[in-house]
Design a protein around this motif. Structure first.
Motif, PDB file in Angstrom:
ATOM      1  N   GLU A  60      25.551  33.478  46.412  1.00 39.81           N
ATOM      2  CA  GLU A  60      26.333  34.613  46.913  1.00 39.81           C
ATOM      3  C   GLU A  60      27.655  34.132  47.502  1.00 39.81           C
ATOM      4  O   GLU A  60      28.696  34.761  47.302  1.00 39.81           O
ATOM      5  N   ASP A  61      27.623  33.005  48.226  1.00 37.32           N
ATOM      6  CA  ASP A  61      28.853  32.453  48.811  1.00 37.32           C
ATOM      7  C   ASP A  61      29.861  32.086  47.728  1.00 37.32           C
ATOM      8  O   ASP A  61      31.063  32.342  47.879  1.00 37.32           O
ATOM      9  N   VAL A  62      29.378  31.496  46.628  1.00 34.52           N
ATOM     10  CA  VAL A  62      30.263  31.164  45.517  1.00 34.52           C
ATOM     11  C   VAL A  62      30.862  32.442  44.938  1.00 34.52           C
ATOM     12  O   VAL A  62      32.071  32.530  44.695  1.00 34.52           O
ATOM     13  N   ALA A  63      30.017  33.450  44.728  1.00 32.89           N
ATOM     14  CA  ALA A  63      30.493  34.721  44.168  1.00 32.89           C
ATOM     15  C   ALA A  63      31.528  35.359  45.083  1.00 32.89           C
ATOM     16  O   ALA A  63      32.568  35.849  44.614  1.00 32.89           O
ATOM     17  N   ILE A  64      31.281  35.352  46.389  1.00 33.58           N
ATOM     18  CA  ILE A  64      32.210  35.959  47.349  1.00 33.58           C
ATOM     19  C   ILE A  64      33.555  35.232  47.334  1.00 33.58           C
ATOM     20  O   ILE A  64      34.616  35.868  47.346  1.00 33.58           O
ATOM     21  N   THR A  65      33.512  33.904  47.282  1.00 34.28           N
ATOM     22  CA  THR A  65      34.753  33.129  47.219  1.00 34.28           C
ATOM     23  C   THR A  65      35.548  33.477  45.974  1.00 34.28           C
ATOM     24  O   THR A  65      36.768  33.693  46.024  1.00 34.28           O
ATOM     25  N   ARG A  66      34.853  33.566  44.832  1.00 31.16           N
ATOM     26  CA  ARG A  66      35.539  33.882  43.580  1.00 31.16           C
ATOM     27  C   ARG A  66      36.045  35.329  43.580  1.00 31.16           C
ATOM     28  O   ARG A  66      37.102  35.620  43.031  1.00 31.16           O
ATOM     29  N   ILE A  67      35.306  36.227  44.207  1.00 33.40           N
ATOM     30  CA  ILE A  67      35.771  37.614  44.322  1.00 33.40           C
ATOM     31  C   ILE A  67      37.052  37.662  45.156  1.00 33.40           C
ATOM     32  O   ILE A  67      38.007  38.345  44.791  1.00 33.40           O
ATOM     33  N   ASP A  68      37.076  36.925  46.267  1.00 31.15           N
ATOM     34  CA  ASP A  68      38.292  36.881  47.093  1.00 31.15           C
ATOM     35  C   ASP A  68      39.485  36.369  46.283  1.00 31.15           C
ATOM     36  O   ASP A  68      40.594  36.898  46.391  1.00 31.15           O
ATOM     37  N   GLN A  69      39.258  35.336  45.473  1.00 29.92           N
ATOM     38  CA  GLN A  69      40.328  34.795  44.643  1.00 29.92           C
ATOM     39  C   GLN A  69      40.782  35.818  43.600  1.00 29.92           C
ATOM     40  O   GLN A  69      41.982  35.967  43.333  1.00 29.92           O
ATOM     41  N   ILE A  71      40.502  39.120  43.865  1.00 24.00           N
ATOM     42  CA  ILE A  71      41.222  40.182  44.579  1.00 24.00           C
ATOM     43  C   ILE A  71      42.671  39.762  44.802  1.00 24.00           C
ATOM     44  O   ILE A  71      43.600  40.553  44.582  1.00 24.00           O
ATOM     45  N   ASN A  72      42.874  38.526  45.216  1.00 20.78           N
ATOM     46  CA  ASN A  72      44.231  38.028  45.456  1.00 20.78           C
ATOM     47  C   ASN A  72      45.066  38.094  44.178  1.00 20.78           C
ATOM     48  O   ASN A  72      46.208  38.575  44.198  1.00 20.78           O
ATOM     49  N   GLU A  73      44.521  37.625  43.060  1.00 17.19           N
ATOM     50  CA  GLU A  73      45.260  37.650  41.793  1.00 17.19           C
ATOM     51  C   GLU A  73      45.538  39.085  41.338  1.00 17.19           C
ATOM     52  O   GLU A  73      46.646  39.395  40.885  1.00 17.19           O
ATOM     53  N   VAL A  74      44.542  39.954  41.443  1.00 18.12           N
ATOM     54  CA  VAL A  74      44.720  41.336  40.995  1.00 18.12           C
ATOM     55  C   VAL A  74      45.739  42.056  41.881  1.00 18.12           C
ATOM     56  O   VAL A  74      46.560  42.831  41.385  1.00 18.12           O
ATOM     57  N   LYS A  75      45.710  41.783  43.187  1.00 20.31           N
ATOM     58  CA  LYS A  75      46.712  42.395  44.076  1.00 20.31           C
ATOM     59  C   LYS A  75      48.118  41.949  43.697  1.00 20.31           C
ATOM     60  O   LYS A  75      49.048  42.759  43.679  1.00 20.31           O
ATOM     61  N   HIS A  76      48.275  40.672  43.395  1.00 21.71           N
ATOM     62  CA  HIS A  76      49.595  40.188  42.978  1.00 21.71           C
ATOM     63  C   HIS A  76      50.022  40.832  41.659  1.00 21.71           C
ATOM     64  O   HIS A  76      51.177  41.221  41.495  1.00 21.71           O
ATOM     65  N   ALA A  77      49.086  40.934  40.725  1.00 29.88           N
ATOM     66  CA  ALA A  77      49.402  41.571  39.442  1.00 29.88           C
ATOM     67  C   ALA A  77      49.752  43.041  39.650  1.00 29.88           C
ATOM     68  O   ALA A  77      50.700  43.555  39.051  1.00 29.88           O
ATOM     69  N   ALA A  78      48.999  43.719  40.503  1.00 34.33           N
ATOM     70  CA  ALA A  78      49.269  45.132  40.776  1.00 34.33           C
ATOM     71  C   ALA A  78      50.630  45.307  41.430  1.00 34.33           C
ATOM     72  O   ALA A  78      51.388  46.223  41.085  1.00 34.33           O
ATOM     73  N   GLY A 126      49.605  35.869  33.489  1.00 33.33           N
ATOM     74  CA  GLY A 126      48.949  34.709  34.104  1.00 33.33           C
ATOM     75  C   GLY A 126      48.044  35.116  35.259  1.00 33.33           C
ATOM     76  O   GLY A 126      46.931  34.600  35.402  1.00 33.33           O
ATOM     77  N   MET A 127      48.508  36.064  36.076  1.00 36.44           N
ATOM     78  CA  MET A 127      47.688  36.545  37.191  1.00 36.44           C
ATOM     79  C   MET A 127      46.436  37.236  36.670  1.00 36.44           C
ATOM     80  O   MET A 127      45.343  37.035  37.186  1.00 36.44           O
ATOM     81  N   ARG A 128      46.605  38.056  35.642  1.00 32.90           N
ATOM     82  CA  ARG A 128      45.455  38.741  35.041  1.00 32.90           C
ATOM     83  C   ARG A 128      44.465  37.722  34.500  1.00 32.90           C
ATOM     84  O   ARG A 128      43.260  37.814  34.742  1.00 32.90           O
ATOM     85  N   ASP A 129      44.957  36.707  33.791  1.00 37.89           N
ATOM     86  CA  ASP A 129      44.070  35.708  33.205  1.00 37.89           C
ATOM     87  C   ASP A 129      43.323  34.918  34.285  1.00 37.89           C
ATOM     88  O   ASP A 129      42.120  34.649  34.144  1.00 37.89           O
ATOM     89  N   ASP A 136      34.718  36.214  36.137  1.00 39.72           N
ATOM     90  CA  ASP A 136      33.623  35.664  35.329  1.00 39.72           C
ATOM     91  C   ASP A 136      32.786  34.658  36.127  1.00 39.72           C
ATOM     92  O   ASP A 136      31.557  34.631  36.014  1.00 39.72           O
ATOM     93  N   ALA A 137      33.443  33.853  36.961  1.00 40.44           N
ATOM     94  CA  ALA A 137      32.708  32.904  37.812  1.00 40.44           C
ATOM     95  C   ALA A 137      31.863  33.659  38.838  1.00 40.44           C
ATOM     96  O   ALA A 137      30.726  33.262  39.132  1.00 40.44           O
ATOM     97  N   ALA A 138      32.387  34.761  39.379  1.00 37.71           N
ATOM     98  CA  ALA A 138      31.624  35.573  40.330  1.00 37.71           C
ATOM     99  C   ALA A 138      30.419  36.212  39.639  1.00 37.71           C
ATOM    100  O   ALA A 138      29.335  36.297  40.227  1.00 37.71           O
ATOM    101  N   ILE A 139      30.593  36.636  38.389  1.00 35.59           N
ATOM    102  CA  ILE A 139      29.467  37.204  37.636  1.00 35.59           C
ATOM    103  C   ILE A 139      28.384  36.151  37.438  1.00 35.59           C
ATOM    104  O   ILE A 139      27.199  36.424  37.655  1.00 35.59           O
ATOM    105  N   ARG A 140      28.782  34.949  37.046  1.00 31.86           N
ATOM    106  CA  ARG A 140      27.791  33.875  36.835  1.00 31.86           C
ATOM    107  C   ARG A 140      27.055  33.544  38.132  1.00 31.86           C
ATOM    108  O   ARG A 140      25.835  33.370  38.143  1.00 31.86           O
ATOM    109  N   ALA A 141      27.791  33.456  39.240  1.00 33.97           N
ATOM    110  CA  ALA A 141      27.165  33.134  40.531  1.00 33.97           C
ATOM    111  C   ALA A 141      26.227  34.256  40.974  1.00 33.97           C
ATOM    112  O   ALA A 141      25.132  33.992  41.493  1.00 33.97           O
ATOM    113  N   THR A 142      26.629  35.484  40.769  1.00 38.02           N
ATOM    114  CA  THR A 142      25.775  36.621  41.135  1.00 38.02           C
ATOM    115  C   THR A 142      24.530  36.644  40.262  1.00 38.02           C
ATOM    116  O   THR A 142      23.422  36.885  40.749  1.00 38.02           O
TER     117      THR A 142
END
Length: 153
Positions: A60-69, A71-78, A126-129, A136-142
């Motif tokens: 879960e910690d790995v998934a949360i870290t990847r989700i935070d990352q 969110i940061n990329e998607v916010k920048h892209a948005a 690049g941000m989207r990618d 995908d890493a968050a999905i695998r960790a979850t």
């Protein structure tokens, strides 16, 4: 005469109200970014507020870290796509009745679909990618956390 004017005005206002809600998400061509942020934040909450043992919590910690990352990329892209980051669309309501880990994984898969759409703004590709890699890493960790929980680890 006044009743006719009021009636006409009411019809015009009623016709444009739905467009106002959509207008928050109109600039740029990738409207799914804001929805993805909401879903990512919800998936994160589900992972953070689920009791579990050490093996499940580590995943879960790995998934949360990847989700935070992500969110940061998607916010920048948005933001690059001129989206209003203060606009919060509703969370996807079409989730099954399984536990929080399953619901979080389901949301993350939906977010992947939302974010991985074609992007016509070269500044955000690049941000989207990078966001897709984190999602995908968050999905695998979850998914690993679901396996650990099912096996009693």
């Amino acid at each position: 005469m006044n009743i006719l004017k009021i009636g006409t005005l009411s019809i015009i206002v009623a016709a444009f109200v739905p467009l106002c809600a959509v207008a928050e998400d109109m600039p740029g061509r990738h409207p799914a970014y804001l929805h993805a942020i909401t879903d990512l934040q919800t998936a994160k909450w589900m992972l953070e507020h689920r009791p579990g043992n050490a093996a499940v919590s580590a995943d879960e910690d790995v998934a949360i870290t990847r989700i935070d990352q992500a969110i940061n990329e998607v916010k920048h892209a948005a933001a690059s796509d001129e989206k209003n980051l203060n606009f919060r669309p509703p969370v996807d309501a079409n989730l099954d009745g399984k536990g929080r880990l399953h619901r979080a994984e389901e949301l993350l898969r939906k977010v992947h679909q939302d974010v991985a759409q074609e992007e016509d703004n070269p500044l955000t590709v690049g941000m989207r990618d990078r966001a897709v890699v984190h999602i995908d890493a968050a999905i695998r960790a979850t998914h690993a956390a679901i396996g650990d929980a099912a096996n009693g680890l």
